[in-house]
Enzyme design. Structure first.
Site, PDB file in Angstrom:
ATOM      1  CB  ILE B 130      -0.807  -0.163   1.185  1.00  0.00           C
ATOM      2  CG1 ILE B 130      -1.488  -1.396   1.492  1.00  0.00           C
ATOM      3  CG2 ILE B 130      -1.983   1.296   1.353  1.00  0.00           C
ATOM      4  CD1 ILE B 130      -2.413  -1.426   2.762  1.00  0.00           C
ATOM      5  N   GLY B 131       0.995   1.871  -1.083  1.00  0.00           N
ATOM      6  CA  GLY B 131       1.765   3.254  -0.811  1.00  0.00           C
ATOM      7  C   GLY B 131       0.979   4.570  -0.989  1.00  0.00           C
ATOM      8  CB  SER B 133       2.483   6.743   4.755  1.00  0.00           C
ATOM      9  OG  SER B 133       1.544   6.204   5.285  1.00  0.00           O
ATOM     10  CD  GLU B 248      -5.349  -0.347   5.659  1.00  0.00           C
ATOM     11  OE1 GLU B 248      -5.621   0.457   4.612  1.00  0.00           O
ATOM     12  OE2 GLU B 248      -4.291  -0.350   6.362  1.00  0.00           O
TER      13      GLU B 248
HETATM   14  C1  LIG Z   1       3.218  -1.146  11.356  1.00  0.00           C
HETATM   15  C2  LIG Z   1       2.943   0.005  10.410  1.00  0.00           C
HETATM   16  C3  LIG Z   1       2.764  -0.421   9.138  1.00  0.00           C
HETATM   17  C4  LIG Z   1       2.377   0.602   8.146  1.00  0.00           C
HETATM   18  N1  LIG Z   1       2.195   0.193   6.951  1.00  0.00           N
HETATM   19  C5  LIG Z   1       1.782   1.283   5.945  1.00  0.00           C
HETATM   20  C6  LIG Z   1       1.796   0.772   4.573  1.00  0.00           C
HETATM   21  O1  LIG Z   1       1.844  -0.420   4.305  1.00  0.00           O
HETATM   22  N2  LIG Z   1       1.362   1.705   3.615  1.00  0.00           N
HETATM   23  C7  LIG Z   1       1.377   2.891   4.201  1.00  0.00           C
HETATM   24  O2  LIG Z   1       1.041   4.027   3.480  1.00  0.00           O
HETATM   25  N3  LIG Z   1       1.476   3.328   5.233  1.00  0.00           N
HETATM   26  C8  LIG Z   1       1.691   2.576   6.273  1.00  0.00           C
HETATM   27  N4  LIG Z   1       1.806   2.794   7.740  1.00  0.00           N
HETATM   28  C9  LIG Z   1       1.811   4.214   8.068  1.00  0.00           C
HETATM   29  C10 LIG Z   1       0.484   4.775   8.665  1.00  0.00           C
HETATM   30  O3  LIG Z   1      -0.624   4.435   7.989  1.00  0.00           O
HETATM   31  C11 LIG Z   1       0.855   6.332   9.297  1.00  0.00           C
HETATM   32  O4  LIG Z   1       1.979   5.884  10.431  1.00  0.00           O
HETATM   33  C12 LIG Z   1      -0.367   6.808   9.739  1.00  0.00           C
HETATM   34  O5  LIG Z   1      -1.273   7.124   8.935  1.00  0.00           O
HETATM   35  C13 LIG Z   1       0.278   7.998  10.619  1.00  0.00           C
HETATM   36  O6  LIG Z   1       1.087   8.790   9.859  1.00  0.00           O
HETATM   37  P1  LIG Z   1       2.461   9.445  10.646  1.00  0.00           P
HETATM   38  O7  LIG Z   1       3.040   8.153  10.986  1.00  0.00           O
HETATM   39  O8  LIG Z   1       3.043  10.356   9.388  1.00  0.00           O
HETATM   40  O9  LIG Z   1       1.932  10.169  11.782  1.00  0.00           O
HETATM   41  P2  LIG Z   1       1.649  11.900  12.129  1.00  0.00           P
HETATM   42  O10 LIG Z   1       0.551  11.859  11.124  1.00  0.00           O
HETATM   43  O11 LIG Z   1       2.870  12.705  11.939  1.00  0.00           O
HETATM   44  O12 LIG Z   1       0.940  11.718  13.389  1.00  0.00           O
HETATM   45  C14 LIG Z   1       1.425  11.767  14.738  1.00  0.00           C
HETATM   46  C15 LIG Z   1       0.240  11.729  15.677  1.00  0.00           C
HETATM   47  O13 LIG Z   1      -0.415  12.927  15.584  1.00  0.00           O
HETATM   48  C16 LIG Z   1      -1.588  12.909  15.408  1.00  0.00           C
HETATM   49  N5  LIG Z   1      -2.265  13.700  14.467  1.00  0.00           N
HETATM   50  C17 LIG Z   1      -2.071  13.994  13.307  1.00  0.00           C
HETATM   51  N6  LIG Z   1      -2.685  14.824  12.614  1.00  0.00           N
HETATM   52  C18 LIG Z   1      -3.771  15.257  13.620  1.00  0.00           C
HETATM   53  C19 LIG Z   1      -4.661  15.930  13.606  1.00  0.00           C
HETATM   54  N7  LIG Z   1      -5.094  16.739  12.818  1.00  0.00           N
HETATM   55  N8  LIG Z   1      -5.716  15.962  14.473  1.00  0.00           N
HETATM   56  C20 LIG Z   1      -5.179  15.100  15.704  1.00  0.00           C
HETATM   57  N9  LIG Z   1      -4.178  14.260  15.823  1.00  0.00           N
HETATM   58  C21 LIG Z   1      -3.301  14.348  14.768  1.00  0.00           C
HETATM   59  C22 LIG Z   1      -1.788  11.469  14.959  1.00  0.00           C
HETATM   60  O14 LIG Z   1      -3.002  10.925  15.112  1.00  0.00           O
HETATM   61  C23 LIG Z   1      -0.624  10.806  15.560  1.00  0.00           C
HETATM   62  O15 LIG Z   1      -1.018  10.198  16.841  1.00  0.00           O
HETATM   63  C24 LIG Z   1       2.243   1.993   8.525  1.00  0.00           C
HETATM   64  C25 LIG Z   1       2.344   2.303   9.866  1.00  0.00           C
HETATM   65  C26 LIG Z   1       2.824   1.228  10.938  1.00  0.00           C
HETATM   66  C27 LIG Z   1       3.096   1.675  12.412  1.00  0.00           C
END
Ligand SMILES: Cc1cc2nc3c(=O)[nH]c(=O)nc-3n(C[C@H](O)[C@H](O)[C@H](O)COP(=O)(O)OP(=O)(O)OC[C@H]3O[C@@H](n4cnc5c(N)ncnc54)[C@H](O)[C@@H]3O)c2cc1C
Lengths: 237, 379
Positions: B130-131, B133, B248
């Site tokens: 899944i691309g 993030s 999902e």
């Molecule tokens: C084990 C694992 C597997 C994954 N696999 C995939 C994958 O296969 N493909 C893919 O595309 N992604 C994948 N991800 C990414 C995952 O979808 C992202 O980690 C997630 O969407 C959060 O983005 P971020 O890590 O950039 O956190 P950030 O967006 O930086 O957020 C950090 C924190 O701030 C909070 N936050 C952010 N914005 C707001 C807001 N507006 N209001 C309130 N709170 C907020 C978030 O909820 C979080 O708690 C994976 C992540 C993990 C941990």
């Protein structure tokens, strides 16, 4: 019985709206709800009872509606009372949620409606999840009771699980509902305490958390680890 | 969403037989009985197992037979995946392709894409990742910047994805990219199916805090893919991704990640557990049972063609909280040394370390609660 359920719910709402004693409920014949048709009863199922209790939990949590409905069963066990209480709790929690949503959608602070604050939204989302869980638990328990002909022993697993799940939700739901209401929710005059005080009471009635957790835990321990899954899938779905 | 009525879970056919057959198949084909490998099994990558499972007809179950699928009902698939997860089968290799990429290609893909990808997915041989993030676009997915420009030779892609689970083991990535230059937020986004062996694609491992290599950075450096790589309509990427996320979020994987621990706890407790352990088993059972009702009801709604976005989010939120709390609650009651090597201790340690990810992957807790709040009419 679902065909007549909508009508039954309408009747229940009409009977309970503004009722301040149990007489109208008795007069409306709710003691016959769970009595079979060939015995002169309404022939309702537990799903019907659950729907009525849900409304009672919302509108008239202080009236002994569950007692009236259960009286039709004749031989009423403690698990039956627990099962009926879950229906009331689901209704009361639903009411606590809708009062909270109405409140945050009208009350203004800092120049905005409270509901526009993310912290408030997140709290209400947590509460809504708990309410959904209790609704689901009540519905699944009712389905099991119907499948077993109201046999509280055969539905022991589901009753224990549902009452325990509802009990656990009480802490979260009452805390958040009061928090988002601020001081107004702590007044006698405002409607919130009409559902939160009964919720606090029901949590300890017909089996508190410890009672049902141990009862269910021992039942599951006897099944063994893999047996839990096999047991669950054999009982439903 | 104010009252959650259970939607009837009513799969066609004989689910008792389906479960019995699969349990017998698993007894004969389950490759490991190591408890840690069984826990969180939808991250365990085992192509031999996936291929065998595919040959037995348990992958691509809902895809049409003309593409090698099983033509089965989505709820029959549900029964199969919850059995696989409860048994701790290593389903990680085909998981994403089977759960979301396959159905998405069937729904939005071209005939050529269906013929090219679906048979391999149904065989349990073709894996997808899944691309979504990017470094600057996590929770805020509409900030995606990876660009794809249409040229006479095809699409030219530049940019970077991150946290891409299984990219190093997959064949294709379904990437959300910006296809309109200068477009903002959720407009101008499209989905492209990119074969990962295309020149210009670089995959770099990211080791997670458990020491595992599951996720990756994926770089696109002037990558050229054919025009036919576009999935669905140009500019409709946002809508398609939202549909994909529905698939999902509500499945049984959202509450069964720690199931192996509950099983181990029950087995370790024996038939006559002390009251504190019995109480914990009871509490966990009540929650799991309730989650299963919610998840099955949501799956049934999805199968009936509805879009239970809010319900799916409720399942994910409650399920993640449950599976994340479980290791902590077990630790609070059961004596265990961090370095013990018995099954229960190894499992507990592994799940305590894995559990922070449960409320991140598939949408963070805060984002999910935001969706529920919208369902309540607050946003
Ligand atoms: C084990 C694992 C597997 C994954 N696999 C995939 C994958 O296969 N493909 C893919 O595309 N992604 C994948 N991800 C990414 C995952 O979808 C992202 O980690 C997630 O969407 C959060 O983005 P971020 O890590 O950039 O956190 P950030 O967006 O930086 O957020 C950090 C924190 O701030 C909070 N936050 C952010 N914005 C707001 C807001 N507006 N209001 C309130 N709170 C907020 C978030 O909820 C979080 O708690 C994976 C992540 C993990 C941990």
């Amino acid at each position: 019985m679902s065909a007549a359920r909508d009508m039954l719910c309408d009747t229940t709402r009409t009977v309970l709206a503004g009722a301040d004693d149990i007489a109208p409920v008795e007069e409306a014949g709710f003691a016959l709800l769970l009595v079979a048709e060939d015995e002169g009863g309404f022939g309702g199922d537990w799903g019907d009872a659950n729907a009525v209790l849900h409304i009672a939990g919302m509108l008239a949590p202080d009236l002994p509606v569950a007692d009236v409905i259960l009286s039709g069963l004749g031989d009423v066990s403690m698990p039956h009372r627990a099962a009926a209480t879950v229906g009331l709790m689901a209704g009361a929690m639903g009411q606590a949620l809708s009062l909270s949503i109405d409140h945050v959608n009208t009350r203004q602070q800092f120049g905005r409606r409270l509901g526009k604050f993310q912290a408030v939204q997140q709290s209400l989302a947590v509460m809504a999840c708990e309410v959904a869980a209790v609704d689901a638990a009540a519905a699944a328990m009712a389905a099991r009771l119907d499948a077993t002909g109201f046999d509280a022993e055969a539905a022991g697993f589901e009753i224990a699980a549902a009452k325990l799940r509802a009990n656990r939700a009480v802490g979260v739901v009452t805390a958040i509902a009061h928090q988002v209401h601020g001081a107004i929710g702590f007044t006698e005059e405002y409607d919130l305490c009409r559902v939160t005080i009964p919720l606090m009471r029901w949590r300890g009635e017909h089996g508190n958390d410890a009672h049902w957790a141990r009862t269910l835990g021992r039942q599951v321990a006897a099944l063994g680890g893999r047996g839990l899954w096999e047991g669950l899938t054999a009982r439903a779905g | 969403m104010q009252s959650f009525a259970l939607y009837p879970f009513d799969p066609p056919g004989d689910t008792v037989a389906l479960r019995t057959d699969l349990r017998a198949w698993l007894a004969a084909n389950q490759p490991t009985d190591d408890v840690v490998a069984r826990a969180n099994c939808w991250a365990s990558f085992d192509p031999d197992f996936s291929r065998a499972l595919g040959a037995a007809g348990y992958v691509g179950m809902t895809l049409p037979a003309i593409y090698g699928g099983g033509d089965r009902h989505p709820l029959e698939r549900y029964v199969v995946i919850e059995e696989l997860l409860a048994a701790g089968a290593p389903v990680g290799a085909h998981w994403i392709a089977d759960r979301q990429t396959g159905p998405l290609i069937l729904r939005y893909g071209s005939e050529e894409q269906r013929q090219r990808y679906l048979p391999g997915i149904a065989k349990g041989e073709l894996y997808a990742c899944i691309g979504l993030s990017e470094p600057g676009a996590g929770s805020d997915l509409a900030a995606v910047r990876t660009s794809a420009r249409e040229t006479s030779e095809g699409w030219r892609i530049n940019g970077q994805k991150i946290w891409t689970t299984g990219a190093h083991l997959s064949h294709v990535i379904l990437a959300l990219v910006r296809t309109e230059e200068g477009s903002e937020r959720n407009a101008g986004l499209s989905q492209l199916l990119i074969d990962l062996d295309t020149p210009g694609v670089t995959i770099r491992p990211i080791i997670d805090m458990a020491g595992n290599h599951d996720f990756n950075e994926v770089f696109f450096d002037d990558v050229l893919v054919p025009h036919g790589a576009l999935v669905g309509e140009r500019g409709q990427g946002w809508k398609q991704v939202t549909a994909e996320l529905g698939l999902e979020r509500s499945g049984p994987e959202r509450y069964l990640s720690s199931h192996a621990l509950l099983v181990a706890l029950i087995d370790a407790a024996g038939a006559d557990p002390d009251p504190a352990v019995a109480g914990l088993i009871g509490e966990l059972t009540a929650e799991m049972w309730t989650l299963r009702q919610l998840s099955m009801s949501t799956a049934a709604k999805l199968a009936a063609g509805e879009d239970p976005m809010v319900e799916a989010s409720v399942v994910k939120e409650l399920g993640n909280a449950f599976e994340q709390d479980m290791p902590r609650r077990v630790q609070a009651i059961v004596n265990f040394d961090w370095d013990d090597e018995d099954d229960l201790a190894r499992l507990l340690r592994a799940l305590l370390i894995a559990s922070p990810s449960f409320s991140l992957r598939g949408g963070t807790r805060e984002v999910i609660r935001g969706i529920i709040a919208r369902g309540l009419g607050l946003r």
